[in-house]
Enzyme design. Structure first.
Site, PDB file in Angstrom:
ATOM      1  N   CYS A 266      22.634 -50.615  -3.665  1.00 51.74           N
ATOM      2  CA  CYS A 266      22.048 -50.206  -2.620  1.00 51.74           C
ATOM      3  C   CYS A 266      21.827 -48.751  -2.931  1.00 51.74           C
ATOM      4  O   CYS A 266      22.969 -47.989  -2.692  1.00 51.74           O
ATOM      5  CB  CYS A 266      22.460 -50.520  -1.365  1.00 51.74           C
ATOM      6  SG  CYS A 266      21.589 -49.486  -0.107  1.00 51.74           S
TER       7      CYS A 266
ATOM      8  N   CYS B 259      21.930 -46.720   0.549  1.00 51.04           N
ATOM      9  CA  CYS B 259      23.199 -46.544   1.394  1.00 51.04           C
ATOM     10  C   CYS B 259      24.174 -47.460   0.780  1.00 51.04           C
ATOM     11  O   CYS B 259      24.673 -47.014  -0.256  1.00 51.04           O
ATOM     12  CB  CYS B 259      22.553 -46.888   3.138  1.00 51.04           C
ATOM     13  SG  CYS B 259      21.643 -48.153   3.325  1.00 51.04           S
ATOM     14  N   SER B 260      24.508 -48.688   1.497  1.00 51.66           N
ATOM     15  CA  SER B 260      25.219 -49.532   1.217  1.00 51.66           C
ATOM     16  C   SER B 260      25.080 -50.912   1.345  1.00 51.66           C
ATOM     17  O   SER B 260      26.067 -51.572   1.639  1.00 51.66           O
ATOM     18  CB  SER B 260      26.655 -48.946   1.746  1.00 51.66           C
ATOM     19  OG  SER B 260      26.822 -48.904   2.993  1.00 51.66           O
ATOM     20  N   CYS B 261      23.831 -51.416   1.425  1.00 54.39           N
ATOM     21  CA  CYS B 261      23.723 -52.675   1.789  1.00 54.39           C
ATOM     22  C   CYS B 261      24.188 -53.748   0.893  1.00 54.39           C
ATOM     23  O   CYS B 261      24.252 -53.411  -0.171  1.00 54.39           O
ATOM     24  CB  CYS B 261      21.847 -53.104   1.900  1.00 54.39           C
ATOM     25  SG  CYS B 261      21.216 -51.903   2.937  1.00 54.39           S
TER      26      CYS B 261
END
Lengths: 215, 203
Positions: B102, B105-107
């Site tokens: 991602c 962000c941090s999906c």
């Protein structure tokens, strides 16, 4: 927005520390993770807003703040905007509900994505080449900068989803989503690695035009 | 929840988190027990063994695999007690090696793999794996031949991806429960391969 969070393709971050398995470094990080997730589940605010508020910060703060600590300022601000502060005596948030601890696991475990309302037919079809818009919006978007203006192939149609760009500004809006593949060469030019690609979900408004196939 | 480290005063961060939690619980907006529950879910109830069960079944049962690739949301529940929700399964083949990231962000497919490791959220991984995936995979000890496309999936919107790695050679006839032990978390992100039976026996 053109923020530091949109870092795909940036140089200079060095090797990946593949041994870094740390999820939480301390209890405060665990608590802020849980406070935020519970707030989203309870409908205090939506997840797109959390992303928008986290990226809308001074780039040096973004880079120098540990991962979970970046969440704190965002959560504080969202509650402040909802009127929940030490100074106020407000204890209601319209539209939010309180989930008791003993009801949480079942709700979490069985979560399903609700069916979205229908939209007019999608504009593009699988197999077509499409160019991404070049516009940069000052608010939240999920089109990474490295794909602006690039041409990819529509590999799949995924259905109708909440449009993150709109929800981040509290506008409920849904859009068709395509899965689009871009070759490494198209994105990075002659310096790209051989035989690589990026595939990504593209909301219909991210596409500026259909492109005739070359060759 | 108390701060167990008494040799240093709590950081500003810890004090602010505590102040926020106190405010929200005093106003009746959050149940502290729900926060404890979420932390327990994150650390004890979700994790890569969930994904490994799905992968092992897909290796063992061609019909399950077909349905999984078609519509993972509908079939993960047959096997594990948590819905995949918005998950899509990506099959590795000799022609295509899939890897997930991602960049924005941090999906991460945390319902099926648990909380993401630190490196997945690192700036180095997020910035580099889309641009030079082969170099990044090499840092994980994984070399993908140039005849195989490296396809990087940037999880930018509502869907989450789980990589279905190729079944290791020499595993014909192995029971599903033994196959599960070969499935590493990184093999389901695309930054690793499953263990061989020999490696699993040695570990």
């Amino acid at each position: 927005m053109d923020g530091i969070h949109d870092m795909g393709g940036f140089h200079g971050f060095g090797r990946v520390d593949t041994t870094n398995e740390t999820t939480f470094a301390n209890d405060a990080q665990r608590r802020i993770f849980a406070i935020n997730m519970l707030s989203v589940m309870q409908g205090v605010y939506n997840i797109d807003k959390t992303r928008y508020y986290m990226e809308n910060v001074d780039p040096s703060d973004y880079l120098n703040t540990p991962y979970w600590e970046r969440w704190l300022g965002m959560v504080e601000q969202l509650y402040r905007e909802a009127g929940i502060t030490a100074e106020s005596d407000q204890s209601e948030i319209p539209g939010a509900r309180r989930i008791p601890g003993d009801k949480l696991w079942d709700g979490f475990r069985t979560l399903r994505i609700p069916e979205p309302p229908p939209l007019p037919a999608p504009i593009y079809s699988v197999g077509e080449s499409v160019r991404m818009r070049r516009d940069s919006v000052p608010t939240h978007t999920r089109l990474p900068h490295f794909l602006r203006g690039r041409v990819g192939r529509v590999e799949d149609y995924k259905g109708i989803f909440r449009f993150a760009d709109a929800y981040a500004s509290d506008r409920p809006e849904n859009q068709h989503v395509y899965s689009v593949r871009f070759t490494g060469d198209e994105i990075w030019g002659s310096g790209c690695e051989e035989n690589t690609s990026v595939q990504i979900e593209i909301y219909e408004p991210y596409i500026s035009e259909r492109v005739a196939h070359e060759n | 929840m108390s701060d167990q480290n008494h040799t240093e005063p709590p950081s500003d961060f810890a004090l602010r988190v505590r102040a926020l939690e106190t405010l929200l619980s005093e106003r009746g907006l959050v149940d502290p027990a729900a926060l404890d529950e979420l932390i327990d879910i994150a650390e004890a109830r979700i994790g890569p063994r969930t994904g490994a069960k799905i992968v092992a079944r897909a290796w063992a049962d061609p019909d399950y695999k077909r349905r999984l690739l078609e519509n993972a949301q509908e079939v993960t529940e047959e096997l594990v007690d948590i819905t995949g929700a918005n998950v899509i399964v990506l099959e590795n083949t000799p022609d295509v090696h899939n890897v997930i990231v991602c960049t924005l962000c941090s999906c991460y497919p945390f319902r099926l793999l648990g909380m993401s490791p630190g490196w997945y959220k690192s700036y180095a991984y997020r910035s580099r794996v889309v641009r030079e995936p082969r170099k990044v995979l090499a840092e994980f000890g994984l070399t993908v031949p140039t005849s195989t496309e490296v396809r990087v999936w940037d999880s930018n919107a509502e869907l989450r991806y789980l990589v279905l790695p190729m079944r290791p050679e020499g595993t014909e006839g192995m029971a599903e429960t033994d196959l599960e032990k070969l499935v590493t978390r990184n093999s389901m992100i695309g930054t690793g391969r499953p263990l061989t039976p020999g490696e699993a026996g040695a570990s």
